[in-house]
Design a protein around this motif. Structure first.
Motif, PDB file in Angstrom:
ATOM      1  N   SER A 182      -2.193  -3.838 -13.635  1.00 25.49           N
ATOM      2  CA  SER A 182      -0.992  -2.998 -13.710  1.00 25.49           C
ATOM      3  C   SER A 182       0.240  -3.850 -14.000  1.00 25.49           C
ATOM      4  N   VAL A 183       0.320  -5.008 -13.350  1.00 23.52           N
ATOM      5  CA  VAL A 183       1.456  -5.910 -13.590  1.00 23.52           C
ATOM      6  C   VAL A 183       1.420  -6.404 -15.034  1.00 23.52           C
ATOM      7  N   GLU A 184       0.240  -6.808 -15.489  1.00 18.60           N
ATOM      8  CA  GLU A 184       0.128  -7.302 -16.873  1.00 18.60           C
ATOM      9  C   GLU A 184       0.556  -6.236 -17.874  1.00 18.60           C
ATOM     10  N   GLU A 185       0.197  -4.985 -17.578  1.00 15.94           N
ATOM     11  CA  GLU A 185       0.546  -3.907 -18.489  1.00 15.94           C
ATOM     12  C   GLU A 185       2.062  -3.669 -18.493  1.00 15.94           C
ATOM     13  N   ALA A 186       2.654  -3.685 -17.306  1.00 19.95           N
ATOM     14  CA  ALA A 186       4.091  -3.397 -17.213  1.00 19.95           C
ATOM     15  C   ALA A 186       4.935  -4.571 -17.698  1.00 19.95           C
ATOM     16  N   LEU A 243       0.450   3.260 -11.185  1.00 18.82           N
ATOM     17  CA  LEU A 243       1.006   1.981 -10.720  1.00 18.82           C
ATOM     18  C   LEU A 243       1.704   1.207 -11.841  1.00 18.82           C
ATOM     19  N   PRO A 244       1.054   1.026 -13.021  1.00 23.64           N
ATOM     20  CA  PRO A 244       1.802   0.350 -14.100  1.00 23.64           C
ATOM     21  C   PRO A 244       3.087   1.096 -14.469  1.00 23.64           C
ATOM     22  N   GLU A 245       3.041   2.414 -14.404  1.00 24.31           N
ATOM     23  CA  GLU A 245       4.255   3.192 -14.713  1.00 24.31           C
ATOM     24  C   GLU A 245       5.360   2.915 -13.697  1.00 24.31           C
ATOM     25  N   LEU A 246       4.970   2.859 -12.424  1.00 23.05           N
ATOM     26  CA  LEU A 246       5.952   2.536 -11.378  1.00 23.05           C
ATOM     27  C   LEU A 246       6.565   1.161 -11.629  1.00 23.05           C
ATOM     28  N   LEU A 247       5.699   0.193 -11.934  1.00 15.67           N
ATOM     29  CA  LEU A 247       6.191  -1.177 -12.120  1.00 15.67           C
ATOM     30  C   LEU A 247       7.118  -1.252 -13.327  1.00 15.67           C
ATOM     31  N   TYR A 281       8.932   4.306  -2.316  1.00 19.82           N
ATOM     32  CA  TYR A 281       7.802   4.764  -1.510  1.00 19.82           C
ATOM     33  C   TYR A 281       6.716   5.218  -2.471  1.00 19.82           C
ATOM     34  N   PHE A 282       5.601   4.524  -2.451  1.00 24.26           N
ATOM     35  CA  PHE A 282       4.548   4.754  -3.435  1.00 24.26           C
ATOM     36  C   PHE A 282       3.206   4.540  -2.734  1.00 24.26           C
ATOM     37  N   PRO A 283       2.723   5.577  -2.039  1.00 24.86           N
ATOM     38  CA  PRO A 283       1.447   5.443  -1.317  1.00 24.86           C
ATOM     39  C   PRO A 283       0.288   5.450  -2.312  1.00 24.86           C
ATOM     40  N   VAL A 284      -0.280   4.287  -2.572  1.00 31.29           N
ATOM     41  CA  VAL A 284      -1.236   4.159  -3.684  1.00 31.29           C
ATOM     42  C   VAL A 284      -2.455   5.057  -3.532  1.00 31.29           C
ATOM     43  N   TRP A 285      -2.827   5.369  -2.268  1.00 33.59           N
ATOM     44  CA  TRP A 285      -4.039   6.175  -2.081  1.00 33.59           C
ATOM     45  C   TRP A 285      -3.840   7.635  -2.494  1.00 33.59           C
ATOM     46  N   THR A 286      -2.591   8.026  -2.777  1.00 31.64           N
ATOM     47  CA  THR A 286      -2.362   9.398  -3.239  1.00 31.64           C
ATOM     48  C   THR A 286      -2.099   9.434  -4.745  1.00 31.64           C
ATOM     49  N   LYS A 287      -2.148   8.274  -5.386  1.00 34.03           N
ATOM     50  CA  LYS A 287      -1.758   8.189  -6.794  1.00 34.03           C
ATOM     51  C   LYS A 287      -2.974   7.918  -7.672  1.00 34.03           C
ATOM     52  N   SER A 288      -2.837   8.249  -8.942  1.00 35.77           N
ATOM     53  CA  SER A 288      -3.896   7.892  -9.879  1.00 35.77           C
ATOM     54  C   SER A 288      -3.678   6.448 -10.326  1.00 35.77           C
ATOM     55  N   ARG A 289      -4.739   5.862 -10.865  1.00 32.04           N
ATOM     56  CA  ARG A 289      -4.667   4.464 -11.307  1.00 32.04           C
ATOM     57  C   ARG A 289      -3.570   4.242 -12.348  1.00 32.04           C
ATOM     58  N   ARG A 290      -3.329   5.275 -13.152  1.00 32.72           N
ATOM     59  CA  ARG A 290      -2.338   5.183 -14.223  1.00 32.72           C
ATOM     60  C   ARG A 290      -0.911   5.009 -13.698  1.00 32.72           C
ATOM     61  N   GLY A 312       0.816  -1.205   0.000  1.00 30.74           N
ATOM     62  CA  GLY A 312       0.000   0.000   0.000  1.00 30.74           C
ATOM     63  C   GLY A 312       0.850   1.255   0.000  1.00 30.74           C
ATOM     64  N   ALA A 313       1.967   1.216   0.721  1.00 27.96           N
ATOM     65  CA  ALA A 313       2.805   2.410   0.856  1.00 27.96           C
ATOM     66  C   ALA A 313       4.150   2.269   0.156  1.00 27.96           C
ATOM     67  N   ASN A 314       4.659   1.038   0.062  1.00 24.16           N
ATOM     68  CA  ASN A 314       5.957   0.807  -0.568  1.00 24.16           C
ATOM     69  C   ASN A 314       5.844  -0.343  -1.553  1.00 24.16           C
ATOM     70  N   THR A 315       6.434  -0.168  -2.719  1.00 24.26           N
ATOM     71  CA  THR A 315       6.489  -1.289  -3.645  1.00 24.26           C
ATOM     72  C   THR A 315       7.937  -1.745  -3.752  1.00 24.26           C
ATOM     73  N   LYS A 316       8.113  -3.057  -3.631  1.00 20.89           N
ATOM     74  CA  LYS A 316       9.440  -3.646  -3.615  1.00 20.89           C
ATOM     75  C   LYS A 316       9.579  -4.582  -4.816  1.00 20.89           C
ATOM     76  N   ALA A 317      10.794  -4.656  -5.347  1.00 21.21           N
ATOM     77  CA  ALA A 317      11.034  -5.549  -6.477  1.00 21.21           C
ATOM     78  C   ALA A 317      12.396  -6.199  -6.300  1.00 21.21           C
ATOM     79  N   ALA A 318      12.539  -7.393  -6.877  1.00 22.52           N
ATOM     80  CA  ALA A 318      13.828  -8.090  -6.846  1.00 22.52           C
ATOM     81  C   ALA A 318      13.993  -8.832  -8.159  1.00 22.52           C
ATOM     82  N   VAL A 319      15.238  -8.960  -8.625  1.00 21.98           N
ATOM     83  CA  VAL A 319      15.501  -9.853  -9.753  1.00 21.98           C
ATOM     84  C   VAL A 319      16.600 -10.826  -9.368  1.00 21.98           C
ATOM     85  N   ILE A 320      16.449 -12.041  -9.871  1.00 22.50           N
ATOM     86  CA  ILE A 320      17.508 -13.038  -9.749  1.00 22.50           C
ATOM     87  C   ILE A 320      18.027 -13.279 -11.164  1.00 22.50           C
TER      88      ILE A 320
END
Lengths: 358, 358
Positions: free
Chosen positions: B89-93, B44-48, B33-42, B10-18
């Motif tokens: 959002s994941v599918e789009e990114a 999240l895919p951009e962040l990812l 740090y990405f508090p989703v409740w302050t962001k537009s729907r558009r 909800g507040a932080n998005t984490k990613a890892a690659v192996i």
């Protein structure tokens, strides 16, 4: 002649005017949700001027008395800064008009004095209310349950005489309980709530407010729900229920309306305990005072109930005496009354005896 | 070959690659740090997509595994809506790339299945962590103290086996305690704090966060303070002290640095009690498990301390085993590991044995 009272809060600003004419005395109030921490510095004088225009309709008021609690907002780094900004805003909106500031002993300071003695005027709206109530009941404890906080103040010989003067002292003494009818985060009141026979921890996010709780319990109406909702959605019962469900990390597809109502009921009882505890503490220092005056939006379901739980039988409602608006904006009405007494020879007692149902 | 793990919070998005190459295995992580409740729907895919670019440097990953907790945010009316938006959002990114979603039994669902069984994938990041830890310790309880919440999960025979699956069930079972190192409002932890020999009620406003508390106590560094401050001011000790002072309605001109540190210490101890209580509850259902694994930003001063307070002596730190970043982004690393195991014949155990100090 027009006398104005202002109560500049962190989240709500309240104003009142007393219009003294040969034909009688009229009192009007206004209230605006104005969370100062979301506003620019320029907007406060504009708000105050707007309230002046609304209540005075172009006539220049003869005197303005100010109380404030907005200085605590984190819009300001220190209370000194907050007090000064509020006073500058009032001076700007009421340029050329006599301005007085209520201090923590219910005395009026001029603006320069108030700036110097800023800690005396910081968070000093309850002294105005206490002074006004003291005109009607010489010895009592009044409980003012507002949108955000609750004041529990003993009055003796018509004068408010709490143990604490500053917010910190009053939080220690039980004379300030930081709980209110609308804006309090449910997670500041409860850490667990009953759910289907077990106790469920609650989220610490700002998911649901006391306004949601009191709305679904029927304590307040949608029109009383004057603050923003936690999720930006509607103030109706459905959305309030959804917010309360989210406080236990659930949604309305997951737990039932009945589950939500039981949670709301529990939060209410715990909030009532907070008020009871404050009143117990204050009352234990003032065992001879047997009269409680209830004030504010939470008069009936929090203030009165708390007094009843502690065995008080002499409980009087400011709403019944002066009307709902005077009760919900008591410091502003009291400040207007102080302005009237300051500038005329009319006793506040006389005005109050004429005013019923503001 | 590149395998990616995402933990959309909800507040932080984490990613890892192996990154599996003939030369060896490399793991990288990222966090925003990405508090989703302050962001537009558009957004999240951009962040990812941004995180994908950062970690994969233009190379297409072979598989992505997703965990999420963002669906609880009040950006979404229901969890169903939240799960669907995260998945879209994941599918789009990651268009054209195999995507799997971790469910509450640490199984991988494809996206269509995950949409249908949305309650299984809602808030299911702890199963990934549990699955990964189970590769190292067959029987243990792990405590992951993150920025916002704490998971306390028993693992048996290498498999996470909590009593609760959904957030609600886990809040009841003690497996989810809604308290964290950074974002928790102090008023959700304490109702009173010591001040000059008395107990002082606290404000219910969002004036100070646990990040302020842990910063002034030296538990975290300024660089760890990755969320917004409550007042929008600096993340330094001076401003953290000012915010903590405001929690008792005071400012730094009113109470001393020593007063503030005593308040911070008290909040810390009460937060520790919250974790201890959760661990007690979980441990009482799993009395034969004598090993605790500490995970997350609060490993040392909350997770480890809680385990010690309850008499555990076999306490292992994920940070010591896999490095600070793997510990602080454990679900994302675990999800990347699940993606690797899904698509290759390489055992997760083998990868973990090669990976030290991500």
């Amino acid at each position: 002649m027009l006398f104005m009272g202002l109560d500049v809060g962190g989240a709500n600003t309240k104003a009142a005017v007393i219009d003294v004419t040969p034909g009688g005395i009229e009192v009007k109030t206004a209230r605006e949700y104005f969370p100062v921490w979301t506003k620019s510095r320029r907007e406060l004088p504009e708000l105050l001027f707007r309230m002046r225009s609304l209540l005075c309709s172009g006539v220049e008021p003869d005197c303005v008395c100010v109380t404030m609690t907005a200085e605590l907002s984190d819009a300001y780094e220190t209370k000194r800064e907050g007090v000064n900004h509020v006073l500058s805003s009032v001076e700007e909106a009421f340029s050329g008009i006599d301005v007085y500031v209520v201090n923590c002993t219910a005395k009026l300071l001029d603006v320069d004095e108030a700036r110097r003695r800023y800690m005396e005027v910081a968070a000093a709206n309850w002294p105005a209310t206490g002074w006004m109530i003291g005109k009607i009941f010489k010895d009592c404890i009044f409980i003012d349950v507002g949108s955000t906080t609750t004041d529990i103040i003993p009055v003796r010989g018509g004068v408010p005489c709490p143990e604490g003067k500053s917010d910190v002292e009053r939080l220690i003494s039980g004379e300030l309980v930081f709980t209110g009818v609308l804006r309090t985060n449910v997670s500041a009141i409860v850490s667990k709530v009953p759910l289907r026979g077990r106790m469920c921890r609650v989220s610490s996010e700002k998911f649901a407010l006391t306004a949601d709780v009191h709305l679904v319990l029927g304590h307040i109406l949608e029109e009383d729900y004057t603050c923003e909702t936690a999720d930006g959605r509607g103030r109706d019962a459905y959305h309030s229920m959804a917010r309360i469900a989210r406080a236990v990390c659930a949604d309305v597809e997951e737990i039932s309306q009945d589950d939500v109502l039981k949670i709301a009921r529990h939060v209410y009882l715990k909030q009532l305990e907070q008020v009871v505890e404050g009143l117990e503490q204050v009352s234990s220092r003032n065992p001879d005072i047997d009269t409680v005056i209830t004030v504010g939006l939470g008069e009936d379901f929090l203030a009165k109930r708390a007094a009843e739980n502690l065995g008080f039988t002499r409980i009087h409602s400011l709403k019944s005496m002066l009307g709902k608006k005077a009760s919900e904006n008591a410091p502003a009405v009291a400040a207007a009354l102080m302005a009237t007494e300051k500038k005329t020879r009319i006793d506040a007692e006389k005005i109050l005896s004429e005013v019923r149902g503001i």
